[in-house]
Motif scaffolding. Structure first.
Motif, PDB file in Angstrom:
ATOM      1  N   HIS A   1      33.370  11.609  15.092  1.00 25.06           N
ATOM      2  CA  HIS A   1      34.145  10.692  14.253  1.00 25.06           C
ATOM      3  C   HIS A   1      33.780   9.239  14.575  1.00 25.06           C
ATOM      4  O   HIS A   1      33.691   8.404  13.667  1.00 25.06           O
ATOM      5  CB  HIS A   1      35.648  10.907  14.432  1.00 25.06           C
ATOM      6  CG  HIS A   1      36.192  12.072  13.668  1.00 25.06           C
ATOM      7  ND1 HIS A   1      36.131  12.170  12.296  1.00 25.06           N
ATOM      8  CD2 HIS A   1      36.836  13.196  14.094  1.00 25.06           C
ATOM      9  CE1 HIS A   1      36.701  13.303  11.902  1.00 25.06           C
ATOM     10  NE2 HIS A   1      37.132  13.940  12.983  1.00 25.06           N
ATOM     11  N   ASP A   2      33.562   8.958  15.862  1.00 24.45           N
ATOM     12  CA  ASP A   2      33.141   7.600  16.245  1.00 24.45           C
ATOM     13  C   ASP A   2      31.792   7.254  15.625  1.00 24.45           C
ATOM     14  O   ASP A   2      31.581   6.126  15.171  1.00 24.45           O
ATOM     15  CB  ASP A   2      33.074   7.468  17.770  1.00 24.45           C
ATOM     16  CG  ASP A   2      34.451   7.480  18.421  1.00 24.45           C
ATOM     17  OD1 ASP A   2      35.462   7.282  17.704  1.00 24.45           O
ATOM     18  OD2 ASP A   2      34.520   7.686  19.661  1.00 24.45           O
ATOM     19  N   GLU A   3      30.880   8.237  15.611  1.00 27.08           N
ATOM     20  CA  GLU A   3      29.582   8.019  14.963  1.00 27.08           C
ATOM     21  C   GLU A   3      29.765   7.770  13.474  1.00 27.08           C
ATOM     22  O   GLU A   3      29.116   6.891  12.890  1.00 27.08           O
ATOM     23  CB  GLU A   3      28.665   9.225  15.157  1.00 27.08           C
ATOM     24  CG  GLU A   3      27.938   9.271  16.475  1.00 27.08           C
ATOM     25  CD  GLU A   3      26.935  10.408  16.507  1.00 27.08           C
ATOM     26  OE1 GLU A   3      26.055  10.466  15.616  1.00 27.08           O
ATOM     27  OE2 GLU A   3      27.037  11.230  17.428  1.00 27.08           O
TER      28      GLU A   3
ATOM     29  N   ASP B   1      32.214   6.472  12.035  1.00 27.95           N
ATOM     30  CA  ASP B   1      32.769   5.131  11.816  1.00 27.95           C
ATOM     31  C   ASP B   1      31.680   4.071  11.746  1.00 27.95           C
ATOM     32  O   ASP B   1      31.890   3.005  11.167  1.00 27.95           O
ATOM     33  CB  ASP B   1      33.763   4.768  12.928  1.00 27.95           C
ATOM     34  CG  ASP B   1      35.050   5.575  12.832  1.00 27.95           C
ATOM     35  OD1 ASP B   1      35.320   6.164  11.766  1.00 27.95           O
ATOM     36  OD2 ASP B   1      35.783   5.613  13.847  1.00 27.95           O
ATOM     37  N   GLN B   2      30.518   4.373  12.319  1.00 25.53           N
ATOM     38  CA  GLN B   2      29.403   3.431  12.298  1.00 25.53           C
ATOM     39  C   GLN B   2      28.517   3.615  11.062  1.00 25.53           C
ATOM     40  O   GLN B   2      27.587   2.852  10.848  1.00 25.53           O
ATOM     41  CB  GLN B   2      28.547   3.587  13.562  1.00 25.53           C
ATOM     42  CG  GLN B   2      29.311   3.401  14.866  1.00 25.53           C
ATOM     43  CD  GLN B   2      29.989   2.058  14.975  1.00 25.53           C
ATOM     44  OE1 GLN B   2      29.389   1.033  14.667  1.00 25.53           O
ATOM     45  NE2 GLN B   2      31.262   2.067  15.362  1.00 25.53           N
ATOM     46  N   MET B   3      28.813   4.632  10.288  1.00 27.68           N
ATOM     47  CA  MET B   3      28.025   4.948   9.099  1.00 27.68           C
ATOM     48  C   MET B   3      28.786   4.531   7.844  1.00 27.68           C
ATOM     49  O   MET B   3      29.945   4.146   7.918  1.00 27.68           O
ATOM     50  CB  MET B   3      27.746   6.449   9.036  1.00 27.68           C
ATOM     51  CG  MET B   3      26.985   7.000  10.206  1.00 27.68           C
ATOM     52  SD  MET B   3      26.881   8.806  10.059  1.00 27.68           S
ATOM     53  CE  MET B   3      25.857   9.182  11.452  1.00 27.68           C
ATOM     54  N   THR B   4      28.121   4.679   6.721  1.00 25.47           N
ATOM     55  CA  THR B   4      28.775   4.395   5.444  1.00 25.47           C
ATOM     56  C   THR B   4      28.438   5.499   4.450  1.00 25.47           C
ATOM     57  O   THR B   4      27.504   6.271   4.648  1.00 25.47           O
ATOM     58  CB  THR B   4      28.294   3.046   4.858  1.00 25.47           C
ATOM     59  OG1 THR B   4      26.877   3.093   4.673  1.00 25.47           O
ATOM     60  CG2 THR B   4      28.663   1.886   5.762  1.00 25.47           C
TER      61      THR B   4
ATOM     62  N   ALA C   1      28.608   9.128   6.325  1.00 19.97           N
ATOM     63  CA  ALA C   1      29.860   9.064   7.084  1.00 19.97           C
ATOM     64  C   ALA C   1      30.764  10.244   6.724  1.00 19.97           C
ATOM     65  O   ALA C   1      31.366  10.873   7.608  1.00 19.97           O
ATOM     66  CB  ALA C   1      30.577   7.748   6.824  1.00 19.97           C
TER      67      ALA C   1
ATOM     68  N   ASP D   1      32.018  13.163   9.274  1.00 24.79           N
ATOM     69  CA  ASP D   1      33.444  13.461   9.433  1.00 24.79           C
ATOM     70  C   ASP D   1      33.735  14.938   9.155  1.00 24.79           C
ATOM     71  O   ASP D   1      34.521  15.571   9.866  1.00 24.79           O
ATOM     72  CB  ASP D   1      34.295  12.579   8.515  1.00 24.79           C
ATOM     73  CG  ASP D   1      34.575  11.216   9.098  1.00 24.79           C
ATOM     74  OD1 ASP D   1      34.634  11.080  10.337  1.00 24.79           O
ATOM     75  OD2 ASP D   1      34.751  10.261   8.303  1.00 24.79           O
TER      76      ASP D   1
END
Length: 96
Positions: free
Chosen positions: A51-53, A55-58, A62, A66
């Motif tokens: 989930h942290d990863e 958050d860095q994506m779009t 992303a 998720d």
């Protein structure tokens, strides 16, 4: 003096009950429950990292990350639940 005797009696009853429950523990059951907890904790940690990863994506990347994180968490919970059921069965088959 009566309140002291009531308190002492209550403590004695609680201590006896606690010892009775402690004697019911099964080592195989305890090991399986610890394994279930470890599996769930591990999958939760992995899902949190994913989930942290995410958050860095779009965008769709992303969303996909998720979804993978949710699947990892769900799979970990299912495996943990299966291990907990196994632990319950161990107790039922080998009561002490």
């Amino acid at each position: 003096m009566k309140p002291i005797h009531k308190t002492t009696a209550a403590i004695t009853v609680l201590a006896a009950a606690s010892l009775g429950l402690a004697a019911c523990n099964n080592k195989a059951d305890d090991a399986t429950e610890k394994q279930a907890d470890a599996v769930e904790q591990s999958s939760d940690n992995a899902a949190d990292a994913m989930h942290d990863e995410a958050d860095q994506m779009t965008g769709s990347a992303a969303d996909a990350m998720d979804a993978k994180a949710d699947a990892v968490k769900k799979a970990g919970e299912a495996k943990s639940d299966a291990l907990e059921k196994k632990a319950d069965n161990e107790v039922a088959q080998h009561p002490q």
